[in-house]
Scaffold this active site. Structure first.
Site, short mmCIF file in Angstrom:
data_model
loop_
_atom_site.label_atom_id
_atom_site.label_comp_id
_atom_site.label_asym_id
_atom_site.label_seq_id
_atom_site.Cartn_x
_atom_site.Cartn_y
_atom_site.Cartn_z
N CYS A 1 10.59 -4.06 -1.17
CA CYS A 1 10.54 -3.83 0.26
C CYS A 1 9.30 -4.50 0.89
O CYS A 1 9.24 -5.71 0.95
CB CYS A 1 10.61 -2.34 0.55
SG CYS A 1 11.14 -1.95 2.23
N HIS B 1 15.28 -0.11 -2.87
CA HIS B 1 14.25 0.67 -3.57
C HIS B 1 14.75 1.22 -4.90
O HIS B 1 15.31 2.32 -4.95
CB HIS B 1 13.82 1.84 -2.70
CG HIS B 1 12.98 1.46 -1.53
ND1 HIS B 1 11.60 1.36 -1.58
CD2 HIS B 1 13.33 1.14 -0.26
CE1 HIS B 1 11.14 0.99 -0.40
NE2 HIS B 1 12.16 0.86 0.42
N GLU C 1 13.08 2.57 -7.21
CA GLU C 1 12.36 3.80 -7.59
C GLU C 1 12.99 5.04 -6.97
O GLU C 1 12.62 6.16 -7.32
CB GLU C 1 10.87 3.70 -7.23
CG GLU C 1 10.50 3.91 -5.76
CD GLU C 1 10.73 2.70 -4.85
OE1 GLU C 1 11.39 1.74 -5.29
OE2 GLU C 1 10.25 2.72 -3.70
#
Lengths: 220, 767
Positions: free
Chosen positions: A92, A200, A202
């Site tokens: 990002c 993302h 994560e």
């Protein structure tokens, strides 16, 4: 080989702890512990086996997303590490910083709809990366969340052709949430040690998060 | 002090005071939004007329917004404690113990007036302000939620206001990196000229994190200013928020604060770091009435004095006067007290985060706040006079009995029939799914980051927001409440419902509601009907909070939500936080598999024609009564039932009744068939109105089709907790449409099209 993984932290980075914990979560399989790297300090480019640039709004995304962070002392060390072949992953805002630093081609501008977009997206692996999510086969699918306002990847026509010819397009969107050129969600440099994506990983590590396709990005 | 004479002087209207002519005196009262009796009280407390800067101090701290002068007498009676409550009213936010070393702080707060005047900044700074209330206590913010009430889409400026508010919330929350995990959005004409923007924040204390308070202590300690420089934005903001809007609301734009989420992010990290290092004695954010309220409140609570040098305050504009400095509501600023020996370590942390920490004063023994300006003592005043001694008004009100009751459901059966006209019943359902009051809010939620923090298990697409507690692997549920159409039906029922309905939603996902924060949005308290509704709704709220042992631990009151003499729907919004032992077997909110059994869990006793009746006919009626204790038991029973291992999905049947709830569950593709026989078990009259009326309370349970006997056995135990509860099997999942007896058949595709296209039809330029 070094047993440390560096996680960059700029003022305004807000996915830093999430990425740090994702790297920590992979320690049982990688044996490599995360360590913070502060934006204002240079670091030893030889000391880390991989570097992560997490998402957020570094320097408030003022001027342009990633523009100020790209000029910080820590980024000079990232550049050195990248030149030595250390794997670097930008997520990002990390993607935006790597583009602003010239370590990745192209640029990220405001979403086509001019609004921030939070959603799950379906991705396709265009070309595999030797380090990040390396277990995924080319052409395979992944589902990850996106959350960004400036995620539209743009690049001049000849640049796009080079990316495609060199196999530097990493991930593409099945349905682009932001109007990116050629539906590009992630790219790599020519040596493929610097890679970045807007989604993302994560945030997709465990079933309770809504998906597990992000785990391979931290198993380095 | 000569109480008598000063009082008598103050009551002589039309006379000049404090060296001012009668005309000047009246003008000054108007500027500082004080009335003559308040002026008299000030003279009493001081033993003289106020002078210079003191006018501004009293104006700010005695404003409705800061002093709660119309509500305090009623708030005192609120149910506000339980064995879990560590901190209740009086601090920046309430704190609840979760056990296992974890605690949460949470609060909801209004930013209504600024958001109407300047939607983007008003909403953004609402988010910023509520976040500071949380991290100022030492908790890391982990979730945000927004309760929004807008006017009709066709009302002047409404498209722009909706757009600005949503962008403002997203622009701030996304940047500071706190996920927005739930929300509620309402539309009604009463908000045409006065929208509501209520933001809630939840913060987590992990095992070793200390709770920090605003109580100043330690004579000789330093008073330190941290964060953004002080500018002219927001001067007199608190008293602006304490007034009704007239035709000149646009002229109030200069009283709006400007937010900078980047600065806030730096403040969050640096403040949590100095707290972790235990360098802070007391801390408070500079919110409404800025430096004035933070300094006077910190001193008053600690029973100490402050000596403040206003000329040391970092300024954006060097021409600012002491009054501007005291009343500025510039954002992203904190005031803290530290030991002199710790200042160096403390300021190093702030400098590392590119922030300034400046000593602006000291804690003194004598309990007065001294304000100095370039060597001149502007005033020396007991902080209690401003913080504790504001007048408290017992505004006139009436005890309201049950409202809008009827003896037969014919009132809405006829009403709904006439509204439908030639339209068939599936036409009414799809028109509600398309209506701005019933359609998808995805346009809004897509603009909020709901997963930053990597702890979100359920986000804005669900009825309850859920975040995982990393250290204990438990789950925290967050949900908002208050259904304005129920407030319009009956304010006591509406107040009860404002806690009961969200607590029910939590229970249906297996969460126990721990505590409540409320934001009491009302019209002009000087009007008897507004005050009567205020009292009735608090009464309803209180009864259910006590029954659930879920105390109200924080919140705020927003009066004067009135524009050109028109008051908003009384709207006591709430935020509830619930706890669940794990994330395992968290029920879904949709039909996801074929062949599962559909049940309705029901509490009989109260039914209304509901929102559908109101939309169709302009009025709403109800039969029956709602008792807080009975509802409390029912919610406990619902929670127990949701934990049955056979449960796959649950959803409360809320606004627009059964058909609407079922169609929302069909949006993931799997349909449902409800039998006529099943309907008869839950509705005495099986007619079209039965699909839209609202029963308080009911929920749909989707249960593994192979194991229904075990589930029904489980319910027998639930009856011990909730003797009034009923459980009826009404149908099964499957197919690609929603079939309700012979009354309705609609394809999932049509339902989804209606639900997802309604927004764009109402807000063309926001699609």
């Amino acid at each position: 080989m070094s047993q440390k993984i560096g996680v960059l932290r700029f003022p305004g980075t807000n996915c830093d702890r999430d990425v740090f914990e994702a790297v920590e979560g992979a320690v049982p399989s990688t044996g490599k512990k995360p360590e913070w790297l502060w934006h204002a300090d240079r670091f030893d480019a030889k000391a880390y086996s991989a570097l992560y640039l997490p998402g957020g709004f570094s320097y408030g995304d003022y001027l342009r997303s990633g523009a100020l962070a790209a000029r910080s002392p820590a980024m000079q060390s990232v550049r050195e590490a990248a030149e030595r072949g250390v794997p670097v992953l930008g997520i990002c805002n990390g993607f935006q910083i790597l583009c602003e630093a010239g370590l990745l081609p192209g640029a990220l501008v405001k979403n086509a709809g001019l609004r921030f977009v939070d959603d799950w997206v379906d991705l396709k692996l265009a070309n595999a990366n030797p380090t990040f999510a390396r277990a995924a086969a080319e052409g395979s699918a992944a589902k990850l969340p996106v959350a960004h306002g400036d995620g539209r990847f743009v690049i001049a026509e000849d640049g796009l052709k080079r990316l495609q010819d060199n196999g530097q397009v990493w991930w593409t969107y099945e349905q682009s949430p932001n109007g990116s050129v050629a539906d590009i969600a992630g790219v790599m440099n020519e040596k493929k040690n610097v890679a970045a994506l807007m989604p993302h990983p994560e945030r997709a590590l465990y079933a309770w998060m809504g998906g597990t396709d992000g785990s391979g990005f931290f198993d380095v | 002090m000569d109480r008598g004479s000063s009082m008598s002087k103050a009551t002589q209207a039309g006379e000049g005071r404090g060296g001012l002519s009668a005309q000047e005196f009246q003008a000054k009262l108007k500027t500082y939004r004080l009335n003559e009796s308040e002026y008299g009280l000030i003279c009493d407390l001081l033993g003289r007329d106020p002078k210079g800067i003191e006018w501004a101090l009293f104006s700010a701290l005695w404003s409705e917004h800061c002093s709660y002068k119309s509500s305090k007498v009623h708030l005192k009676g609120l149910f506000n404690t339980s064995k879990r409550v560590l901190q209740s009213f009086g601090e920046n936010a309430g704190v609840v113990d979760l056990g296992e070393g974890e605690r949460v702080a949470f609060k909801i707060e209004s930013h209504n007036h600024p958001s109407y005047i300047e939607p983007y900044q008003g909403a953004a700074t609402g988010v910023g302000g509520i976040l500071r209330d949380i991290f100022t206590m030492g908790a890391r913010p982990i979730a945000l939620a927004d309760y929004l009430c807008f006017g009709r889409p066709t009302a002047p400026r409404m498209t722009q206001i909706v757009d600005g508010v949503v962008r403002g919330i997203g622009g701030y929350g996304n940047s500071v990196g706190v996920p927005t995990i739930t929300g509620q959005t309402e539309f009604h004409e009463s908000y045409d000229g006065n929208v509501l923007v209520n933001a809630m924040a939840v913060g987590l204390f992990r095992k070793d994190d200390k709770v920090f308070l605003s109580k100043a202590k330690g004579v000789g300690n330093w008073v330190v200013y941290v964060g953004a420089k002080t500018g002219r934005d927001g001067v007199h903001g608190a008293s602006m928020a304490s007034e009704s809007f007239g035709a000149d609301s646009a002229a109030k734009r200069p009283t709006i604060q400007i937010g900078d989420p980047f600065f806030e992010k730096l403040l969050i990290e640096s403040c949590l770091e100095v707290m972790k290092q235990d360098l802070v004695v007391a801390i408070q954010d500079m919110g409404a009435a800025g430096l004035t309220s933070s300094s006077f409140e910190m001193a008053s609570k600690g029973g100490v004095g402050f000596k403040l040098h206003l000329d040391q305050v970092p300024l954006r504009d060097s021409s600012m006067t002491p009054e501007d400095i005291l009343l500025s509501e510039s954002q992203e600023r904190m005031l803290l007290v530290c030991e002199p020996g710790q200042f160096k370590a403390l300021s190093e942390v702030f400098h590392r985060w590119n922030l300034d920490a400046v000593k602006i004063g000291e804690v003194t023994e004598k309990k007065t706040v001294e304000l100095h300006w370039h060597g001149e003592l502007l005033t020396e005043i007991d902080p209690d006079l401003l913080v504790e001694n504001a007048p408290q008004y017992k505004r006139p009100y009436k005890q309201l009995g049950p409202q809008n009751r009827v003896s037969s459901r014919q009132a809405w059966v006829d009403g709904l029939k006439s509204a439908q006209g030639a339209k068939k019943i599936d036409g009414l359902l799809t028109s509600l799914l398309r209506d701005v009051r019933g359609t998808s809010r995805k346009f809004i939620y897509r603009q909020y980051d709901c997963r930053v923090g990597a702890a979100t298990a359920r986000g804005t697409s669900d009825s309850v927001g859920v975040v995982r507690l990393k250290d204990s692997n438990r789950a925290l549920g967050v949900v908002l409440g208050c259904r304005p159409h129920v407030m319009r039906l009956d304010p006591r029922v509406g107040g009860l419902d404002a806690v009961a309905y969200p607590a029910f939603e939590l229970a249906l996902k297996g969460f126990e509601a721990l505590a409540v924060t409320d934001c009491l949005n009302f019209g002009n308290p000087e009007k008897e009907n507004v005050m009567s509704e205020f009292v009735a709704s608090l009464d309803g709220m209180n009864s259910i909070c006590a029954a659930l042992e879920a105390p109200i631990i924080s919140g705020n009151v927003s009066f004067y939500n009135e524009t050109m003499g028109k008051n908003i729907t009384s709207t006591p919004s709430t935020g509830l936080v619930g706890l669940r032992e794990s994330l395992d077997h968290l029920p879904e909110s949709f039909f996801t598999e074929e062949g599962q059994a559909i049940y309705v869990l029901k509490q009989p006793g109260f039914v209304s024609g509901g929102y559908a009746q109101e939309i169709a006919t302009g009025t709403q009626n109800a039969i029956g009564e709602l008792d807080g204790r009975v509802v409390g038991d029912f919610i406990r029973g619902a929670r127990q039932l949701s934990k049955a291992p056979q449960v796959r999905a649950t959803r409360a049947i809320g606004k627009f009744g059964l058909a609407y709830a079922l169609s929302r569950m069909c949006l993931e593709g799997v349909g449902a068939v409800i039998d006529h026989e099943g309907l008869k078990l839950i509705r005495t009259d099986v007619d079209q109105a039965a699909l839209f009326e609202e029963h308080f309370y009911e929920a749909i349970f989707v249960v593994d089709g192979k194991d229904t006997t075990a589930f029904e056995d489980y319910f027998t135990a639930v009856r011990q907790v909730a003797p009034i509860a009923e459980l009826h099997r009404i149908g099964r999942t499957g197919g690609t449409s929603l079939v309700i007896g012979s009354l309705l058949e609609s394809s999932n595709k049509d339902l989804k099209t209606a639900y997802t296209s309604g927004w764009g039809e109402n807000f063309e330029s926001l699609a």
